[in-house]
Every structure is written in C-alpha cells, then in structure tokens.
Design a protein around this motif. Sequence first.
Motif, PDB file in Angstrom:
ATOM      1  N   TYR A  40      66.202  21.581  68.611  1.00  0.00           N
ATOM      2  CA  TYR A  40      65.550  22.880  68.752  1.00  0.00           C
ATOM      3  C   TYR A  40      64.687  22.852  70.010  1.00  0.00           C
ATOM      4  N   LEU A  45      63.105  27.460  65.656  1.00  0.00           N
ATOM      5  CA  LEU A  45      62.568  26.777  64.477  1.00  0.00           C
ATOM      6  C   LEU A  45      63.647  25.866  63.926  1.00  0.00           C
ATOM      7  N   VAL A  83      60.491  26.013  57.183  1.00  0.00           N
ATOM      8  CA  VAL A  83      60.344  25.511  58.551  1.00  0.00           C
ATOM      9  C   VAL A  83      59.796  24.086  58.514  1.00  0.00           C
ATOM     10  N   ALA A  86      58.617  22.994  64.606  1.00  0.00           N
ATOM     11  CA  ALA A  86      58.435  24.121  65.524  1.00  0.00           C
ATOM     12  C   ALA A  86      57.479  23.676  66.614  1.00  0.00           C
ATOM     13  N   LYS A 115      68.929  25.664  62.991  1.00  0.00           N
ATOM     14  CA  LYS A 115      67.935  26.159  63.935  1.00  0.00           C
ATOM     15  C   LYS A 115      68.108  27.657  64.080  1.00  0.00           C
ATOM     16  N   ASN A 118      62.590  32.060  66.410  1.00  0.00           N
ATOM     17  CA  ASN A 118      61.496  32.462  65.528  1.00  0.00           C
ATOM     18  C   ASN A 118      61.416  33.978  65.341  1.00  0.00           C
TER      19      ASN A 118
END
Length: 343
Positions: A40, A45, A83, A86, A115, A118
């Motif tokens: 990611y 995320l 999540v 991040a 992934k 966001n």
Amino acid sequence: MPQIDLLQRHNIPLLMRSIVLENPNDRMYLSDVQLPVPDYSDNDLLVKVEYVGLNPADGHFAKTGFDKWQYPHILGLDAVGVVVKANKGVFPNVGERVMWHANLGEQGVLSEYAKVPNYAVSAVPDNLPASKAATLPCAGMSALIALEKLKIEQGDSILIEAGAGAVGQFAIQFAKARGADVFTTASKRNHKLVKQLGADVVFDYADNKLYEKISRELGSQGFDAVLDSVGGDSTIRNIELMRFCGRIACLKPLPKFEDELMYRKAPNIGIVSLSGAWLANSLCAQQKMSFMSKLLLESVAKNTVKVPEVNMVEFSATKVSEALHKQLNGGFTGKQIVNIISE
C-alpha cells in the motif's frame, strides 16, 4: 471504536489466503491459493477483510473475464474489514472497520487482505454487524443511483423489477421513503416480504399474463419510472408499460429496440454502472459512491432500512463457486456473504 482486540491478536503475514480465477470458464472453476499481502502507498489503506458480499456481476465475470484483468485474478467487489495499515495522517485510522465497493479493473477482495484508497471507504457504525454491512455496497448503491437517475418524487409511480432481489429490496424502501407508488414483481413466496418492505402492488414474475395484469392494474397512464434489473425482453416490455417520455434505469446491457417503440414512447434511458466510477477514473464519482455508502450505513444503523437476509458462505473456492452458480441461477432470497474470518 477501533478494533484493538483484533489488531493485538493479529500479526500481518507475508502471504494471504485468496480465491482466484485462473482463467474465465463456464463452470466458474476457482482456486484456493496463497498470494503476497498487497503493498500500500500514499492514501491507500491495508484492510484485514472480514466479509465479502457476492453479486451477479461476480458470476458473470467469472465466466467471461474482463479485459483489464490479469490472471490469476482475485474475485469479489464488496467488502467489509478492519484497517490494519495506513500512512500517518490518512483517515480512516488503523483499527476502524470500513466498507467499500472495489475497483473492477483491479484485484478483487476475496482474500484475507486488500488495499483500497481511503476516499473510497466508509466507516461502519459500531452498532451495525459487519456481515450486514457487507450486504450494502453493490446492491444498495445500485438502488440509490437508479432512483437518482429516475428522479423519483412524491406521487410518482414506479415499477421495480425483481423486488425480492437485493437491489429490489433496497429500491422499494428508498422509493417509498420518497413518496412513490411502488409496483414490483416477485415470486409468489416472496409477495409477503416485498409488501412488508413497502410495495403497494406485487405481481408474480412467472405469470404468463404479466403484461396484461400490470396494464389492467396500472390503467392507461403508464409508469412514470421503471427500475429494470432483468434486461433483455423485459426491458422492451417495461418501456411499453411506461408513459410517454417516462424514465427507465437499466442495470443490464440494453437489447435492440425497434425504431417504432423509441419514437412512440421516447423513453429517457439511464444506465447504472458502479464500475464506471473507477473505469472512468472519476474521483468525483468515487467519492459520491462513498457518500452513498454512508447514507446506506446510517439508514441501516438507525433501522430505517432493512437489509436482505444474510446467507453465509464458507471461504473456499468450491463453496464460492457453488454460490456464484446459485447467484446466476436465481431462485433464492437474500444476500450471499463470504465469511473470511471464520476458522
């Protein structure tokens, strides 16, 4: 509330269980494989997937494939999860449970991790079970987009095809909330269900005299709007049932129309495509989908909208393949949800 217990119990591995399509095939044969946990970056995320909602589109593309896919391809578009990674300052925060509809052009969500940008997710309220949230993205947003295209207002008459399907169930409830007179089709065993959701008039979709019975009930004025989720000859029949310059929102590819029908009815035709927001690289449309997701989540959390019955599916290639066959064959009520977290 952050899901601290889940984070404390789980260390992110290098590999993850996934269900993939090796190549498109009519049998919808799938494989259980181990793949690297996705990288990611930026506003992405990394989510520990908990539940995946299955849709007719999953079965369709398992048979036909998609021109942007590379194989093996992870199937699945609707997901709920927590999540787990991040970048600093990216919201939602680590530990938040989120829901989203994935990009059709990229790898899907039938895996232990996924992934997602966001801005494409919505936070799931604490009082809403994750498995119920997984029923919402594709079906709920399709219903909302269709009603928006149809410009449903107080007093409009609308025909909602397949009212007992997931899209139909959401559409009935939101159309009634807007003050529409709702007509729908369903199997006889589901007439009570769609009535409870708010349908005013229900027809048996298998009735050989369906057109005549709808026409008799409706009278000469025709429907103001139609939500067409069946396609094919049903779309042509539904346009015949519409008033002049009526509105129809189609979830399936359009059939070939006779010129005479188009001139006589002059229908306003709208196409519903959630995937278009991604494939057109429209950030505005993707964010709008997120706003719709929030509306769905809030409505269900407040008990103003009911979700379809959850039919749980085991996280295995064989069971998911069976579920996709069932998805395309129809004849069941509710929403099939793959449980990724059960052991």
